[in-house]
Scaffold this motif. Structure first.
Motif, short mmCIF file in Angstrom:
data_model
loop_
_atom_site.label_atom_id
_atom_site.label_comp_id
_atom_site.label_asym_id
_atom_site.label_seq_id
_atom_site.Cartn_x
_atom_site.Cartn_y
_atom_site.Cartn_z
N SER A 314 0.64 -1.25 -0.02
CA SER A 314 0.33 0.14 -0.13
C SER A 314 1.20 1.11 -0.01
O SER A 314 2.28 1.17 0.48
CB SER A 314 -0.86 -0.10 0.99
OG SER A 314 -0.39 0.08 2.71
N VAL A 315 0.43 2.17 -0.43
CA VAL A 315 0.99 3.72 -0.55
C VAL A 315 -0.22 4.57 -0.27
O VAL A 315 -1.43 4.64 -0.30
CB VAL A 315 1.36 3.92 -1.64
CG1 VAL A 315 0.66 4.03 -2.78
CG2 VAL A 315 2.65 5.28 -1.87
N GLN A 316 0.32 5.49 0.45
CA GLN A 316 -0.66 6.99 1.27
C GLN A 316 0.06 8.30 1.66
O GLN A 316 0.54 7.81 1.94
CB GLN A 316 -0.94 6.57 2.55
CG GLN A 316 -1.91 7.45 3.01
CD GLN A 316 -3.31 6.88 4.41
OE1 GLN A 316 -2.51 6.08 5.19
NE2 GLN A 316 -4.36 7.60 4.45
N LEU A 317 -0.14 9.03 0.46
CA LEU A 317 0.10 10.60 0.50
C LEU A 317 -0.30 11.24 1.13
O LEU A 317 -2.11 11.32 1.06
CB LEU A 317 0.26 10.33 -1.26
CG LEU A 317 0.91 9.50 -1.89
CD1 LEU A 317 1.01 10.71 -3.36
CD2 LEU A 317 2.68 9.80 -1.44
N ASN A 318 0.03 12.60 1.56
CA ASN A 318 -0.98 13.64 2.43
C ASN A 318 -0.41 14.66 2.02
O ASN A 318 0.95 14.72 2.22
CB ASN A 318 -1.51 12.81 4.29
CG ASN A 318 -1.97 11.71 4.21
OD1 ASN A 318 -3.56 11.70 3.88
ND2 ASN A 318 -1.60 10.67 4.49
N THR A 319 -1.20 16.07 1.66
CA THR A 319 -1.11 17.14 1.94
C THR A 319 -1.59 18.10 2.59
O THR A 319 -2.89 17.67 2.54
CB THR A 319 0.14 17.30 0.56
OG1 THR A 319 0.48 18.94 0.86
CG2 THR A 319 -1.54 17.01 -0.53
N SER A 320 -0.95 19.74 3.09
CA SER A 320 -2.20 20.08 3.02
C SER A 320 -1.66 21.85 2.51
O SER A 320 0.13 22.14 2.87
CB SER A 320 -3.11 20.24 4.79
OG SER A 320 -0.86 20.42 5.56
N TYR A 321 -2.28 23.08 2.89
CA TYR A 321 -1.39 23.69 2.56
C TYR A 321 -2.38 24.59 2.40
O TYR A 321 -3.68 25.07 2.95
CB TYR A 321 -1.45 23.81 0.73
CG TYR A 321 -1.04 25.48 0.72
CD1 TYR A 321 0.34 25.83 0.67
CD2 TYR A 321 -1.67 26.21 -0.31
CE1 TYR A 321 0.82 27.13 0.49
CE2 TYR A 321 -0.87 27.88 -0.80
CZ TYR A 321 -0.14 27.79 -0.16
OH TYR A 321 0.31 28.96 -0.99
N ASP A 322 -2.00 26.71 3.74
CA ASP A 322 -2.19 27.07 4.71
C ASP A 322 -2.35 28.31 3.35
O ASP A 322 -1.31 29.08 3.01
CB ASP A 322 -1.40 27.35 5.62
CG ASP A 322 -2.13 26.85 6.66
OD1 ASP A 322 -2.75 25.87 6.47
OD2 ASP A 322 -0.72 26.54 7.68
#
Length: 402
Positions: A314-322
């Motif tokens: 499995s692979v999981q990617l997460n990102t956030s930008y303010d």
């Protein structure tokens, strides 16, 4: 292992609201909070079927409470969520759920420290799970439990010793999902070496024992006739590492030699390498990125729902930008390929699961917030009725009182 499954977008919206709550509480001098949230989600394929899509609108009302308190050398965090889910059309799926979590980091005046944690969840299960013989269209409640205790003993040099105990269990209300019910207990003992503040290396032996109390054995070309109590024993030699190459980057890794034996369901046995690789990157105050690669057996790591994989990647990617101090954008993508022996198919059956989501969060104040998210999830499988695609969009409003 970890497994949140109440109408996927409703759960995602709730997770976002909890995330906001956790951030706010941590920054506030008052360690306690109370609050509530209300979310509405439009789901395109409630039962995750391969042919007829069943759309519905889900309303989720939640009560929230938590604490984040430093008590001398000890640090206690806990939160509770009580939720009510109502379906506009499929009212047979209406349900009440909860999520309870607690964590205590403790330390003595000497070189001994540790962590105690517990979590419990009750929610509507994801439909169309790998290993289930046919689609079902009834309410299916899932209960998950996890308890963990970790103790560290610092030695005179850069070496330290660690010991841990972990209990996991999963149970479904529908008999069609009984093959996925399991419980396990794991113990680990090892040494940790810290050559510098930027590098941590570990070597440990881990032993796990568990069971699937209602595993279906098949005869006569794939038609099962009885359930058995399948037990498993797993031994791992874990090589772990944590490295901080820069002030904004962190890498964690685990490489394990795994020997997992099942009796009598020998098709679930696995012997070989498992492990994980994670990377967290936060170059500035505006955005963050994380990636996680995992290879493990089904009872150890289920990324997109319950499964009975012999082994999966499995692979999981997460990102956030303010965008601003009040508005943030979020995104995630995940994929998993699992191989398993289903009830009616050959041992080399496979599932390819995928999920993509985009969201935004608006914090009007420290007490009021609004989050919205859209997602698409699906599966391609060697079992025709396991194939599906589903989309959803929804928003959750939250208010907190300190």
């Amino acid at each position: 292992m970890t497994r949140n499954k109440t109408s996927r977008l409703a759960r995602i919206g709730l997770g976002l609201s909890l995330g906001v709550a956790g951030t706010v509480v941590h920054a506030d001098p008052n360690p306690y909070y109370l609050g509530g949230s209300l979310g509405v989600t439009r789901v395109s394929n409630v039962y995750r079927t391969s042919t007829d899509e069943n759309s519905d609108t889900v309303t989720t009302a939640s009560l929230l409470a938590g604490v984040d308190q430093q008590i001398g050398r000890q640090h206690l965090t806990a939160d509770a969520t009580l939720q009510q889910n109502r379906y506009a059309t499929n009212d047979i799926l209406n349900n009440n759920g909860y999520t309870l979590r607690s964590n205590l980091d403790w330390a003595t005046a000497g070189r001994i420290s540790g962590t105690l944690s517990a979590s419990a969840t009750r929610q509507l299960a994801n439909y169309n799970a790998a290993g289930v013989s046919q689609p079902v269209f009834e309410k299916n409640i899932e209960n998950d439990r996890r308890y963990q205790a970790l103790i560290r003993i610092g030695l005179v040099t850069r070496w330290s010793a660690e010991a841990s105990y972990t209990h996991n269990s999963q149970e479904f209300s529908l008999i069609e999902y009984s093959a996925l019910n399991f419980s396990q207990n794991a113990g680990s003992l090892g040494l940790v070496y810290r050559p510098s503040d930027l590098l941590r290396l570990g070597l440990a032996f881990r032993h796990t024992e568990g069971e699937y109390p209602q595993y279906p054995l098949s005869i006569g070309g794939g038609v099962f006739s009885f359930y058995v109590d399948d037990t498993f024993k797993r031994n791992d030699v874990d090589f772990t590492g944590t490295w901080q190459p820069t002030g904004s980057s962190n890498v964690t890794t685990r490489l394990s030699w795994t020997n997992n034996r099942h009796d009598p369901a020998e098709s679930l046995s696995y012997r070989g390498l498992t492990g994980s690789l994670g990377w967290n990157y936060s170059p500035g105050g505006r955005w963050t990125f994380s990636a996680q690669l995992t290879r493990d057996t089904g009872e150890q790591a289920t990324l997109l729902g319950p499964s009975q994989n012999r082994v999966g990647n499995s692979v999981q990617l997460n990102t956030s930008y303010d965008l601003t101090s009040k508005i943030a954008l979020t995104g995630s993508a995940s994929a998993r390929r699992g191989t398993y022996r289903s009830i009616t198919d050959a041992p080399d059956a496979f599932d390819n699961d995928h999920s993509v989501s985009l969201g935004t969060r608006f914090a009007y104040s420290r007490s009021l917030s609004l989050s919205c998210q859209a997602y698409r999830t699906g599966r391609s499988s060697s079992v025709s009725y396991n194939n599906f695609n589903a989309t959803g969009v929804g928003c959750t409003a939250q208010a907190l009182v300190y």
